[in-house]
Design an enzyme around this catalytic site. Structure first.
Site, mmCIF file in Angstrom:
data_model
loop_
_atom_site.group_PDB
_atom_site.id
_atom_site.type_symbol
_atom_site.label_atom_id
_atom_site.label_comp_id
_atom_site.label_asym_id
_atom_site.label_seq_id
_atom_site.Cartn_x
_atom_site.Cartn_y
_atom_site.Cartn_z
ATOM 1 N N ARG A 38 0.827 -1.212 0.000
ATOM 2 C CA ARG A 38 0.000 0.000 0.000
ATOM 3 C C ARG A 38 0.865 1.267 0.000
ATOM 4 N NH1 ARG A 38 -3.318 2.607 4.272
ATOM 5 N NH2 ARG A 38 -5.086 3.647 3.242
ATOM 6 N N HIS A 42 0.405 4.172 -2.699
ATOM 7 C CA HIS A 42 0.120 5.550 -2.291
ATOM 8 C C HIS A 42 1.277 6.492 -2.638
ATOM 9 C CE1 HIS A 42 -3.570 5.236 0.537
ATOM 10 N NE2 HIS A 42 -3.614 4.293 -0.384
ATOM 11 N N VAL A 46 1.030 9.753 -6.266
ATOM 12 C CA VAL A 46 1.265 11.166 -5.966
ATOM 13 C C VAL A 46 2.683 11.523 -6.425
ATOM 14 C CG1 VAL A 46 1.284 12.927 -4.157
ATOM 15 C CG2 VAL A 46 -0.264 10.965 -3.969
ATOM 16 N N SER A 52 8.054 10.033 -2.197
ATOM 17 C CA SER A 52 7.587 11.265 -1.538
ATOM 18 C C SER A 52 6.762 10.960 -0.289
ATOM 19 C CB SER A 52 6.775 12.126 -2.511
ATOM 20 O OG SER A 52 5.651 11.438 -3.020
ATOM 21 N N ASN A 70 -4.008 8.811 4.141
ATOM 22 C CA ASN A 70 -2.815 8.213 4.743
ATOM 23 C C ASN A 70 -2.780 8.287 6.262
ATOM 24 O OD1 ASN A 70 -1.664 7.574 2.230
ATOM 25 N ND2 ASN A 70 -0.749 9.613 2.026
ATOM 26 N N HIS A 169 -6.334 -6.333 -2.135
ATOM 27 C CA HIS A 169 -7.149 -6.469 -0.919
ATOM 28 C C HIS A 169 -7.444 -7.934 -0.600
ATOM 29 C CE1 HIS A 169 -8.787 -2.054 -1.157
ATOM 30 N NE2 HIS A 169 -7.526 -2.128 -0.781
#
Length: 306
Positions: A38, A42, A46, A52, A70, A169
């Protein structure tokens, strides 16, 4: 620009070091594999796959860790730090934090019984974070398929990738806050989400009462919660998807996601092959290469800043 042999001359044991560090973590944390993949997801959504997300708040940086998708939910940063420490000991200043996230994702999936793939490497770490981008660009468990697909399209991924990557998932946990919108008053109807299996609904209502703690967690996959398999998709066929965004892959009438879900539910090999391809594709979102960015010494801070 990325390639699987990027570190073959400079840090040949990189994959083994990442894998062994993760293997040492799960005894105390069965969720760690899902948490690590994850972080990669994530991060890549971005500003591309540039590490980052790993940056802490500083004088110059508003950390993406504080973004709504987050905060209080991304985890595994300590294991990333452990991997970085092990790699700095073996080959100082060589392996980027963004590559660590890509390698950790593949190791986590294969350790849980899922597919393996040749991870493309050579990313460098960014010098900034983007808090507002994390707030707007990351898919939400409360969104419909159309919105989620648009967020994937914005980073060069398609409807198949939406279904395939949602299949992550098949392991891990989610907090009540991410699905309690389905339990009592779905979309202001005063009733639960009609696409939620009634047996699962009853157990979730007990786990997450209306005024209970939003941080209690439960398994994303009812049947094999810590194994990477295709049960995520067979669960959707019995209305046992935990998140609204999971179940809508099958229950949103006419959605192009439906035949893909059905196909993966009946053919785990096909899902595994597609998952490897989609992970490579996701890992290719706007990487920094060449002389761009840097190789962070500490994944939490830009070099030269404390």
């Amino acid at each position: 620009q990325l390639n699987p042999t990027f570190y073959s001359g400079t840090c040949p044991n990189v994959s083994a070091i990442v894998r062994s560090t993760i293997e040492q973590a799960p005894q105390s944390d069965p969720r760690i594999g899902a948490s690590l993949i994850r972080l990669h997801f994530h991060d890549c959504f971005v500003k591309g796959c540039d590490g980052s997300l790993l940056l802490d708040d500083s004088a110059n940086i508003q950390s993406e860790k504080n973004a709504v998708p987050n905060a209080n939910s991304t985890r595994g940063f300590n294991v990333v730090d452990d991997i970085k420490t092990a790699l700095e000991n073996a080959c100082p200043g060589i392996v980027s934090c963004s590559d660590i996230l890509a390698l950790a994702s593949e190791a986590s999936v294969s350790l849980a019984g899922g597919p393996t793939w040749a991870v493309l490497l050579g990313r460098r770490d960014g010098l900034t974070a983007n808090l507002s981008g994390a707030n707007t660009g990351l898919p939400s468990p409360f969104e419909g398929i159309t919105n989620i697909t648009a967020k994937f399209t914005a980073v060069g991924l398609n409807t198949t990738d939406v279904v395939v990557l949602s299949g992550a998932h098949t392991f891990g946990r989610a907090a009540c806050a991410t699905f309690n919108n389905r339990l009592f008053n779905f979309n202001g109807t005063g009733s639960p989400d009609p696409t939620l299996n009634s047996t699962l609904l009853s157990s979730l209502q007990q786990l997450c009462p209306q005024n209970g703690s939003a941080s209690v967690v439960t398994n994303l996959d009812l049947s094999t919660p810590d194994a990477f398999d295709n049960n995520y998709f067979t669960n959707l066929q019995s209305n046992n998807g935990l998140l609204q965004s999971d179940q809508e892959l099958l229950s949103d009438t006419g959605s192009p996601t439906i035949p893909i879900v059905t196909s993966f539910a009946s053919n785990q090999t096909q899902f595994f092959e597609a998952f490897a391809l989609s992970m490579i594709k996701m890992g290719n979102i706007s990487p920094l290469t060449g002389s761009s960015g840097e190789i962070r010494q500490d994944c939490k801070v830009v070099n030269g800043q404390s």
